[in-house]
Every structure is written in structure tokens, then in C-alpha cells.
Design a protein around this motif. Structure first.
Motif, PDB file in Angstrom:
ATOM      1  N   ASP A   1     -60.419  16.896  38.843  1.00 41.54           N
ATOM      2  CA  ASP A   1     -61.628  16.962  39.650  1.00 41.54           C
ATOM      3  C   ASP A   1     -61.862  15.609  40.297  1.00 41.54           C
ATOM      4  O   ASP A   1     -61.008  14.754  40.307  1.00 41.54           O
ATOM      5  CB  ASP A   1     -62.835  17.383  38.785  1.00 41.54           C
ATOM      6  N   ASN A   2     -63.067  15.413  40.843  1.00 45.73           N
ATOM      7  CA  ASN A   2     -63.361  14.202  41.597  1.00 45.73           C
ATOM      8  C   ASN A   2     -63.420  12.958  40.730  1.00 45.73           C
ATOM      9  O   ASN A   2     -63.433  11.854  41.239  1.00 45.73           O
ATOM     10  CB  ASN A   2     -64.689  14.349  42.360  1.00 45.73           C
ATOM     11  N   ASN A   3     -63.470  13.103  39.436  1.00 44.97           N
ATOM     12  CA  ASN A   3     -63.512  11.965  38.544  1.00 44.97           C
ATOM     13  C   ASN A   3     -62.143  11.680  37.931  1.00 44.97           C
ATOM     14  O   ASN A   3     -62.035  11.083  36.873  1.00 44.97           O
ATOM     15  CB  ASN A   3     -64.544  12.175  37.425  1.00 44.97           C
ATOM     16  N   SER A   4     -61.091  12.092  38.603  1.00 47.21           N
ATOM     17  CA  SER A   4     -59.755  11.937  38.038  1.00 47.21           C
ATOM     18  C   SER A   4     -59.347  10.485  37.916  1.00 47.21           C
ATOM     19  O   SER A   4     -58.461  10.158  37.158  1.00 47.21           O
ATOM     20  CB  SER A   4     -58.733  12.692  38.906  1.00 47.21           C
ATOM     21  N   ASP A   5     -59.985   9.568  38.660  1.00 50.05           N
ATOM     22  CA  ASP A   5     -59.607   8.165  38.548  1.00 50.05           C
ATOM     23  C   ASP A   5     -60.021   7.584  37.214  1.00 50.05           C
ATOM     24  O   ASP A   5     -59.614   6.488  36.872  1.00 50.05           O
ATOM     25  CB  ASP A   5     -60.239   7.358  39.683  1.00 50.05           C
ATOM     26  N   ASP A   6     -60.868   8.319  36.434  1.00 49.87           N
ATOM     27  CA  ASP A   6     -61.209   7.847  35.103  1.00 49.87           C
ATOM     28  C   ASP A   6     -60.014   7.949  34.166  1.00 49.87           C
ATOM     29  O   ASP A   6     -59.956   7.250  33.170  1.00 49.87           O
ATOM     30  CB  ASP A   6     -62.376   8.665  34.528  1.00 49.87           C
ATOM     31  N   ASP A   7     -59.124   8.847  34.427  1.00 47.45           N
ATOM     32  CA  ASP A   7     -57.964   9.056  33.558  1.00 47.45           C
ATOM     33  C   ASP A   7     -56.803   8.224  34.083  1.00 47.45           C
ATOM     34  O   ASP A   7     -56.223   8.532  35.135  1.00 47.45           O
ATOM     35  CB  ASP A   7     -57.612  10.547  33.536  1.00 47.45           C
ATOM     36  N   VAL A   8     -56.445   7.165  33.355  1.00 50.00           N
ATOM     37  CA  VAL A   8     -55.389   6.266  33.814  1.00 50.00           C
ATOM     38  C   VAL A   8     -54.058   6.993  33.900  1.00 50.00           C
ATOM     39  O   VAL A   8     -53.229   6.698  34.769  1.00 50.00           O
ATOM     40  CB  VAL A   8     -55.292   5.048  32.860  1.00 50.00           C
ATOM     41  N   HIS A   9     -53.866   7.982  33.047  1.00 51.28           N
ATOM     42  CA  HIS A   9     -52.574   8.675  33.048  1.00 51.28           C
ATOM     43  C   HIS A   9     -52.325   9.389  34.365  1.00 51.28           C
ATOM     44  O   HIS A   9     -51.171   9.598  34.760  1.00 51.28           O
ATOM     45  CB  HIS A   9     -52.521   9.683  31.885  1.00 51.28           C
ATOM     46  N   SER A  10     -53.383   9.776  35.069  1.00 50.62           N
ATOM     47  CA  SER A  10     -53.186  10.449  36.351  1.00 50.62           C
ATOM     48  C   SER A  10     -52.678   9.481  37.417  1.00 50.62           C
ATOM     49  O   SER A  10     -52.226   9.913  38.483  1.00 50.62           O
ATOM     50  CB  SER A  10     -54.500  11.079  36.822  1.00 50.62           C
ATOM     51  N   LEU A  11     -52.765   8.160  37.149  1.00 49.57           N
ATOM     52  CA  LEU A  11     -52.286   7.165  38.103  1.00 49.57           C
ATOM     53  C   LEU A  11     -50.846   6.756  37.846  1.00 49.57           C
ATOM     54  O   LEU A  11     -50.261   6.037  38.653  1.00 49.57           O
ATOM     55  CB  LEU A  11     -53.182   5.913  38.056  1.00 49.57           C
ATOM     56  N   LEU A  12     -50.276   7.199  36.722  1.00 48.97           N
ATOM     57  CA  LEU A  12     -48.900   6.806  36.374  1.00 48.97           C
ATOM     58  C   LEU A  12     -47.921   7.750  37.062  1.00 48.97           C
ATOM     59  O   LEU A  12     -48.003   8.978  36.912  1.00 48.97           O
ATOM     60  CB  LEU A  12     -48.702   6.840  34.862  1.00 48.97           C
ATOM     61  N   LEU A  13     -46.996   7.208  37.790  1.00 55.50           N
ATOM     62  CA  LEU A  13     -46.015   7.982  38.533  1.00 55.50           C
ATOM     63  C   LEU A  13     -44.721   8.103  37.744  1.00 55.50           C
ATOM     64  O   LEU A  13     -44.391   7.222  36.930  1.00 55.50           O
ATOM     65  CB  LEU A  13     -45.748   7.328  39.888  1.00 55.50           C
ATOM     66  N   PRO A  14     -43.958   9.154  37.979  1.00 58.03           N
ATOM     67  CA  PRO A  14     -42.740   9.381  37.180  1.00 58.03           C
ATOM     68  C   PRO A  14     -41.754   8.219  37.244  1.00 58.03           C
ATOM     69  O   PRO A  14     -41.122   7.884  36.241  1.00 58.03           O
ATOM     70  CB  PRO A  14     -42.150  10.655  37.799  1.00 58.03           C
ATOM     71  N   GLY A  15     -41.613   7.613  38.402  1.00 58.02           N
ATOM     72  CA  GLY A  15     -40.615   6.562  38.533  1.00 58.02           C
ATOM     73  C   GLY A  15     -40.894   5.333  37.698  1.00 58.02           C
ATOM     74  O   GLY A  15     -39.966   4.602  37.309  1.00 58.02           O
ATOM     75  N   SER A  16     -42.170   5.065  37.393  1.00 57.04           N
ATOM     76  CA  SER A  16     -42.511   3.862  36.626  1.00 57.04           C
ATOM     77  C   SER A  16     -42.158   3.992  35.159  1.00 57.04           C
ATOM     78  O   SER A  16     -42.047   2.984  34.455  1.00 57.04           O
ATOM     79  CB  SER A  16     -44.002   3.572  36.769  1.00 57.04           C
TER      80      SER A  16
END
Length: 827
Positions: free
Chosen positions: A14-29
Motif C-alpha cells: 500500500d501507500n506506506n510501503s516505504d516503511d518496510d525496508v525489505h521492499s527497497l531491497l532489489l534482487p541484484g544486491s
């Protein structure tokens, strides 16, 4: 096609997805060091984590050691290093810190402009009269602290993907010449298959459209993609795609709520402040803040007068900036502070001249505060290094970091002249330091010598300021061509100079006759003229003993180093010009080769694409079984290649760690060796100085003995002179007595002769006959007396001659002794 992992996450948040750090981690990293780096900061970036708030509170205290509610880039850099070392150990933390350091400033710049100020600070000023808005956007505030780590996690992954392309392999290796912090077309095409599955929307179609993506990234059409261009392009694509990463950088809730409510500007209505969206390449408008700036060093603040504000408005209208920070001195300040011809000089003078006044109470308070800033160890004395550091920090605090550094470097050659002028004013044992009594005049000398330096720089190199054309010396041609440009300076010797006078003045300034005027010759000549004319600057300069020796010291120092310095600078300039020419030639050849290679690759790729399409058409006509078999074989081959690449990457990482450990050990050994050599040199120098001291003491003792012997002989000669003088006095007295006796005898003889003649005459008159016996007796008596007188006369002459000889000898010896005494006195 877009990354499956990232897209699926986007659909489920949802619109608060930036609260979850895991959603910012990309597969390549996850397959690189980026994931290890992110582990240290994930909690600090998370809003949803229960421990995030408390850990951010303690981390804020650590990152803001002076508790001024601002964190600079340098403090953020130190905090990141300390946290990585604490989480991953010394070696691992330091390696990660170095590998991802280029992205820290990008994350800092993205976060520092995000949080809006409080409504009460829209027009407030900070401590020292400086607007809070002028400080806010150069630092991270507490409300921006979590967002800093959100941007740090994103930029670490952006740098990680960038490094895979730059140099042809993952990571940043300073030993690899190909890791040059920029991506060429060749590097981008060759490594496109390595980043296609990293997870960024902007790289999803890189296999099919590498040329178009590269052109879009290269915003300035420079032929290479820089790190900032890379980050700006990929983050913009994330925004357009509506991904979790895009929402994290587009919609930032800085107050912990969906919106912030602030009073309307001109009415009582309520307006909603929209969230701020930083855009790559565009700076978010600055805002005011009530948070106080850094307390030390305290900026010098003065209150501009009405006339200064009017002048500022007029110069702004003319698109000049010289009066934006200038101030008008108070009536109690010395009038040698006049507006300078350059904007930088005005900024510099406005910083230090307010500290010069003797009668202004605010100046006295500011001097006391600045003295504490300049004397951190409170020993009551300032060395040249402490003065230099204080000037730098004061300029940075007053004019912000970038402008302050620029002013500090511009006028730095003049600081030693001001220091030397001030340090000997108070006398005593502190002549190598500036004391508190000398601090006020130190600021006066800083202003005077900075103006002299500014005028020097206006001629040196053919223009104002300091650039690559400046060589810290003025040739005759430069002086003749540019002397009219400095006529507006408040320096008496630079006013209304004709071309004929300019030639004479150049010869007078060029003390050592080297054909150039160096800075020390320049300031010495101008200072001497100010003192001779008894200007207000001259009165201030005449207070110091350093001025009385400035010309002599200038001549001696210049004569010693001029020839060597001239040769060194000439050789260095020729070598630098040759090096730059060679680098430019190599760069042009490399760029041409890369461009040609890129064109070949594009043509080959287009040809290969056409052949592929034709082969696919032919293959489609074949049996379904053959097609399925070919696809299976291709998948197995791709999987084998991927596994092989992972193995090679792991081996290379292990080898890099081994080499890094060997390098650290070698540096430690070399440091120990250098320390041993330094100690040996110090011991040899101490022994040499001791021998010189013993020899000097021995020579001094011998000289004292010789002087004592000469003094004894001189005393004996003085005694002999006194004896001769006494003898001369006795001889003179004897001669005088003999002369008196001779005169007495002559008078007696003359009287007896007269008596005889008188008697004879009487007898003749009476006609009486004198008996022969009486006449004979009288004649005999007279003859005897005359004989005795004649015998005494030669004796008296002999004594007189002897006395004269003795006197002449005594006088000659006395003259000789007097000459010897005079010679000794002269020596």
C-alpha cells in the motif's frame, strides 16, 4: 521485461510501503556486498520496526556529538564508518566503507532538503544573526534522519549496479584502471546482461535497447555516464513505474502523518502542505528553521546600516553580489576599513574588521568570543597554525563551507604577514606567538594584508582572484599592463600611477633585481609607503617591530631563494604543461577509439539482430521437438555460465581480501621503518648540535682570556703613562726654577754693574783719585761675578735641553699609549 520480484512487491504494497525496508531491497544486491552494507542500516531506515525509533534516537546522539541539532556531511561520513566497523569488524567495516563511499554524498544531498521547517521559523534567524534557512539546507535535521538511511540504502544499490558495469566487474577497485567512476558505451553494452536482472525498472529492457537507455542516461551528452546521471535516470524510472523504490523517493512523510497543516500566509484559513518530492538535478527550495547553527566557531555578526542596505539593493539590481554581505563600520571603528574593489575582499573584510574597534562594546565581546575559538587549549598564546585554523573555521561559519573555503584559500598567503606583524607587539618571551593583547591588531593586519594580497592577485595572471595563470609573482609586463586596475584600492602608492611612474615603481618594488615582484616585496613596499605617508593603515603598521625589519628581511629572504625558486617554478611549469598536453592527447585518442569501437559494436549488433530474426523465422518452420530441445540446451548453458560467474566472483573477492591484508601489513612495516629512520636522524642532529655548543663555549672562553690579558696590559700602559706625566711635571718645575734663578742673577749683575758705573762716575766728578788697590778689588769682584754667571749660563741651557728632550720623549710615548687605548676601545 521488468523485474518479476520488484513488480510483484509493488502490487502487494500500500501507500506506506516505504516503511518496510525489505521492499527497497532489489534482487541484484543480495549477491553482492551491498546486502552486507544494508544490514548495518536497515533498522535505522525502518518505520515499522519496533526497535527503529529507539535505535535512531541513540544513533542521532552519536552522529550529533555537539548537540546542535544539525549533522554535516563530515559527521554523517564518520557515523557510517563507525557503525560499519562496529557491526562488521575493523577490516570488513573499513572495506565496505571505502567501497560505497561515493554514494554517501548523493544520499546526503537527497535527504537534506526533504523535511519542511516548522511554521514559526518561516522568517526567523539563527544564533549570531544568521538566517536559519541559510543553514538548514546544508545539514541533516532530526526529522530527515530516517530518510537519510532510506536514501542511503537506495544509493548503495545504485552504486553497486553502477560498479558492475564500470570496469567490467562488480565492486570498486582503485587498482583497476577501468574503474574510473564513469561508464562508456563499450562498458555499458558489454555488461548489459549482468545488470538486466538486478531489479531496476530502468534496466529491465537493457538487453534489447542498450543504446537508447545509454543515451537517456547521458544527460549532458558527454559520451559517458557519471554516477549522478546513473542514479537520476534510474530513480526517475522507478517513479514513473510506481514501484516501492519510486514511492520511497517521491512521497516522503516527514512528520509521521499523511500531511502537515500550516496557517495561511495572509488569512486565518488552513492550508495543507504537500509532501516534498526531490527531483534529480533540481534543488528543493530552501526554507527557514528555528534550529540553532553550530555553536563554534561563532560567526561574526554586525548590523548593516540603512546606507549599506540601499547600496546592496542597487548592486543587486545591477546583478552584482558585492554588497550582499558587506557591512558599514560603526563610527568608533578605524576608517582604514573601506569598501574593496572585489566582492571577495568585501566578504573577507566584513568578517574580521568588526573585531578591530577599541570602543565598540560589541566588538570587544566578539573579540573575547573569537579568542576562545582561536585558543582551544586556553594557553593564552596563538601559534601560526592555530591562527590559520581559526581563520578557516570563522570564514566557513560566516559564509558557509564552500564560500568560506574559497575565501580562506584566496587570502591564505597573506596570513603569515599579518601573524608576523602582530606577534612581536607585546614583547617578552611570547614573540613567536600572538597573545590576547595582540589579537585586536592581528585582525587589523589580516584586513590590511588581505587588501594588499587582493591587489596583488588582480595583476598576477592578468585578472582578479587566483587561477591557473597565477604564479605568485608579477612580471614587468603584467605590472605595466595592469597597474591601472588597482588604482581604486585604498593603498596610497597605487593611486593615479602614470606609465612612466609605473616603470620606476616596479624597479623600486623589485628589491632583488630578479625581474619579478614577489608577494613579500609587494607588501613590504606598500607597507613602507603607508607608514611614510602616515595614513591610518600606516599608523597601524608602524606599531609593530616586524615592520621595522620587513624591508631588510624581505631583501635577504628574496636574495637567498629567488634563483632556486625561479628555476624550480620554470621546470615545474614546463613539466606540468607537457604532462597536461600528453594527457589531453591520450584522452582524445582514447575517446576516439571508444567511439569507433562503440559504432562497430552497434553495427555488429544490428547485423546480428537481423540474422537472429531470420534464423528464428527459419527455426519456426522446423519441428516443435527440435525447438524445445534447443531451448532446453540454451537454459542449461545459461545456468552453467551463471554458476561459473558466481564462482569466479567469489574467488576474486577472496583474492582482493588477501591482497588488502598484505597491503595493510606492508604499510605497517614501512611506517615502522620510517619511524626508526626519523629517530636516528633526530639523534644525529642532537649530537651535532651538542658538539657545536661545546665548540662555541670553548671559543668563547678563549676569547674572554684574550680580552682579560689585553685589559691587564692596557692597565700597565696607563700606569706608565701616569709616571711619565709626573716626571714631565717635575722637569717642568725644575726648568722653571732655573729660569727664575737665571733671571735673578742677571738682575743682580746688572744692578752691580750699574753701581760700579755710578761709583766711577761719582769719583770722576769729584776729581778724587781712586786707589789702585780699591780699583783692582772692584774689578776683580766684578770679573769673578761675571765668570760665575757665564759658567752658570751653559749649565742652565744644558738642563733646559735635557728637560726638553725628556718632555718630547714622554709626549711621544703618551701619544703612542693614547692611540693604543683608542684602538682597544674601537675594537
Amino acid at each position: 521485461m521488468a523485474s518479476t520480484s520488484n513488480s510483484n512487491n509493488n502490487n502487494n504494497k500500500d501507500n506506506n510501503s516505504d516503511d518496510d525496508v525489505h521492499s527497497l531491497l532489489l534482487p541484484g544486491s543480495k549477491a553482492t556486498n551491498a546486502s552486507t552494507f544494508i544490514q548495518a542500516f536497515a533498522t535505522l531506515a525502518s518505520k515499522a520496526s519496533p526497535d527503529g525509533r529507539s535505535e535512531r534516537q541513540s544513533s542521532w546522539s552519536e552522529a550529533d556529538p555537539n548537540s546542535n541539532s544539525y549533522i554535516s556531511l563530515a559527521e554523517i561520513d564518520t557515523f557510517i564508518l563507525n557503525r560499519l566497523v562496529r557491526v562488521h569488524g575493523d577490516d570488513g567495516g573499513m572495506a565496505l566503507y571505502r567501497e560505497y563511499r561515493p554514494c554517501y554524498i548523493l544520499a546526503f544531498n537527497a535527504a537534506k532538503d526533504v523535511a519542511p521547517p516548522s511554521s514559526s521559523s518561516s522568517s526567523g534567524t539563527g544564533k549570531g544573526g544568521i538566517s536559519s534557512s541559510s543553514k538548514h539546507d546544508d545539514y541533516i535535521t532530526k526529522r530527515e534522519f530516517r530518510l537519510l538511511f532510506v536514501f542511503l540504502i537506495l544509493h548503495v544499490q545504485l552504486l553497486d549496479a553502477f560498479a558492475i558495469v564500470d570496469g567490467g566487474e562488480a565492486g570498486v577497485d582503485d587498482a583497476n584502471d577501468n574503474d574510473d567512476r564513469r561508464i562508456t558505451q563499450t562498458e555499458f553494452f558489454d555488461a548489459s546482461h549482468l545488470i538486466a536482472n538486478y531489479g531496476f525498472v530502468g534496466l529491465a529492457d537493457v538487453r534489447n535497447s542498450p543504446y537508447e537507455i545509454f543515451k537517456n542516461m547521458d544527460a549532458n551528452d558527454g559520451g559517458v555516464v557519471l554516477l549522478k546521471e546513473w542514479c537520476d535516470y534510474l530513480l526517475e524510472e522507478e517513479r514513473k513505474g510506481g514501484t516501492d523504490v519510486g514511492r520511497a523517493v517521491s512521497v516522503v512523510d516527514v512528520a509521521g502523518a499523511a500531511s502537515a497543516v500550516t496557517p495561511g500566509k495572509d488569512s486565518g484559513t488552513r492550508t495543507t502542505r504537500s509532501r516534498l518530492t526531490p527531483t534529480p538535478g533540481k534543488k528543493t527550495p530552501t526554507r527557514s528553521s528555528t534550529t540553532k547553527p553550530k555553536p563554534k566557531p561563532k560567526p561574526i555578526h554586525t548590523t548593516p546600516s540603512k546606507s549599506a542596505n540601499v547600496a546592496s539593493a542597487k548592486k543587486k539590481k545591477a546583478k552584482a553580489t558585492t554588497a550582499s554581505t558587506a557591512t558599514t563600520p560603526s563610527a568608533t571603528q578605524s576608517s582604514f576599513r573601506k569598501p574593496g574593489p572585489s566582492a571577495d575582499l568585501n566578504l573577507f573584510l566584513s568578517t574580521f574588521h568588526p573585531l578591530v574597534s577599541l570602543t565598540d562594546p560589541s566588538a570587544k565581546r566578539d573579540r573575547s568570543t573569537q579568542w576562545k575559538n582561536a585558543d582551544p587549549n586556553s594557553n593564552g598564546m596563538l601559534s601560526l597554525a592555530e591562527v590559520d585554523s581559526w581563520i578557516k573555521l570563522t570564514l566557513q561559519a560566516t559564509h558557509k563551507s564552500h564560500k568560506g573555503n574559497q575565501l580562506y584559500r584566496l587570502y591564505r598567503p597573506s596570513y603569515i604577514h599579518a601573524f608576523d606583524a602582530a606577534k612581536s607587539l607585546a614583547g617578552g618571551s611570547t614573540d613567536e606567538y600572538v597573545t590576547k593583547k595582540e589579537f585586536r591588531l592581528l585582525n587589523a593586519y589580516l584586513c590590511i594584508y588581505a587588501e594588499m594580497m587582493d591587489a596583488f592577485a588582480a595583476i598576477d595572471g592578468g585578472g582578479p582572484g587566483v587561477d591557473s595563470n597565477d604564479d605568485r609573482r608579477i612580471g614587468r609586463e603584467e605590472w605595466m599592463r595592469g597597474h591601472h586596475t588597482v588604482s581604486t584600492y585604498d593603498l596610497i602608492k597605487l593611486h593615479k600611477i602614470t606609465d612612466e611612474e609605473a616603470g620606476i615603481i616596479f624597479t623600486e618594488m623589485d628589491v632583488n633585481g630578479g625581474g619579478y615582484v614577489l608577494l613579500n616585496e609587494w607588501v613590504g613596499y606598500l607597507a613602507k609607503a603607508e607608514v611614510a605617508a602616515e595614513t591610518e593603515k600606516g599608523v597601524v603598521l608602524a606599531k609593530t617591530a616586524a615592520y621595522r625589519n620587513v624591508m631588510k628581511a624581505s631583501e635577504e629572504a628574496t636574495r637567498r631563494v629567488e634563483e632556486d625558486e625561479k628555476k624550480r617554478r620554470t621546470d615545474a611549469a614546463e613539466a606540468e604543461a607537457k604532462r597536461i598536453q600528453e594527457e589531453n592527447r591520450a584522452a582524445m585518442e582514447k575517446a576516439a577509439a571508444e567511439e569507433a569501437e562503440a559504432a562497430k559494436r552497434v553495427a555488429a549488433k544490428q547485423k546480428a539482430e537481423a540474422e537472429r530474426i531470420e534464423q528464428e523465422r527459419i527455426a519456426a518452420e522446423k519441428a516443435e521437438a527440435a525447438r524445445l530441445e534447443a531451448e532446453r540446451l540454451a537454459k542449461e548453458k545459461a545456468e552453467a555460465e551463471r554458476l561459473e560467474q558466481e564462482r569466479i566472483a567469489a574467488e576474486k573477492k577472496a583474492e582482493e581480501e588477501r591482497l588488502e591484508k598484505e597491503r595493510v601489513e606492508q604499510e605497517r612495516i614501512e611506517a615502522k621503518k620510517e619511524e626508526a629512520e626519523r629517530l636516528a636522524k633526530e639523534e644525529a642532529e642532537a649530537e651535532r648540535l651538542e658538539q657545536e655548543r661545546i665548540a662555541a663555549e670553548k671559543a668563547e672562553a678563549e676569547e674572554i682570556a684574550r680580552l682579560e690579558e689585553e685589559e691587564r696590559m692596557l692597565m700597565e700602559e696607563e700606569a706608565e703613562l701616569a709616571r711619565l706625566e709626573e716626571e714631565e711635571r717635575i722637569v717642568k718645575e725644575k726648568i722653571k726654577a732655573e729660569q727664575e734663578e737665571e733671571e735673578r742673577i742677571a738682575k743682580a749683575l746688572e744692578e752691580k754693574a750699574k753701581m760700579a758705573e755710578s761709583l766711577n762716575a761719582e769719583l770722576q766728578q769729584e776729581g778724587a783719585a781712586v786707589p789702585e788697590q780699591a780699583a783692582a778689588a772692584a774689578t776683580t769682584s766684578l770679573s769673578s761675578f761675571a765668570s760665575s754667571f757665564k759658567a752658570a749660563a751653559p749649565m742652565a741651557s744644558s738642563l733646559k735641553a735635557a728637560a726638553g728632550s725628556s718632555l718630547a720623549a714622554a709626549a711621544a710615548k703618551a701619544s703612542s699609549l693614547a692611540a693604543a687605548v683608542n684602538k682597544e676601545d674601537e675594537e
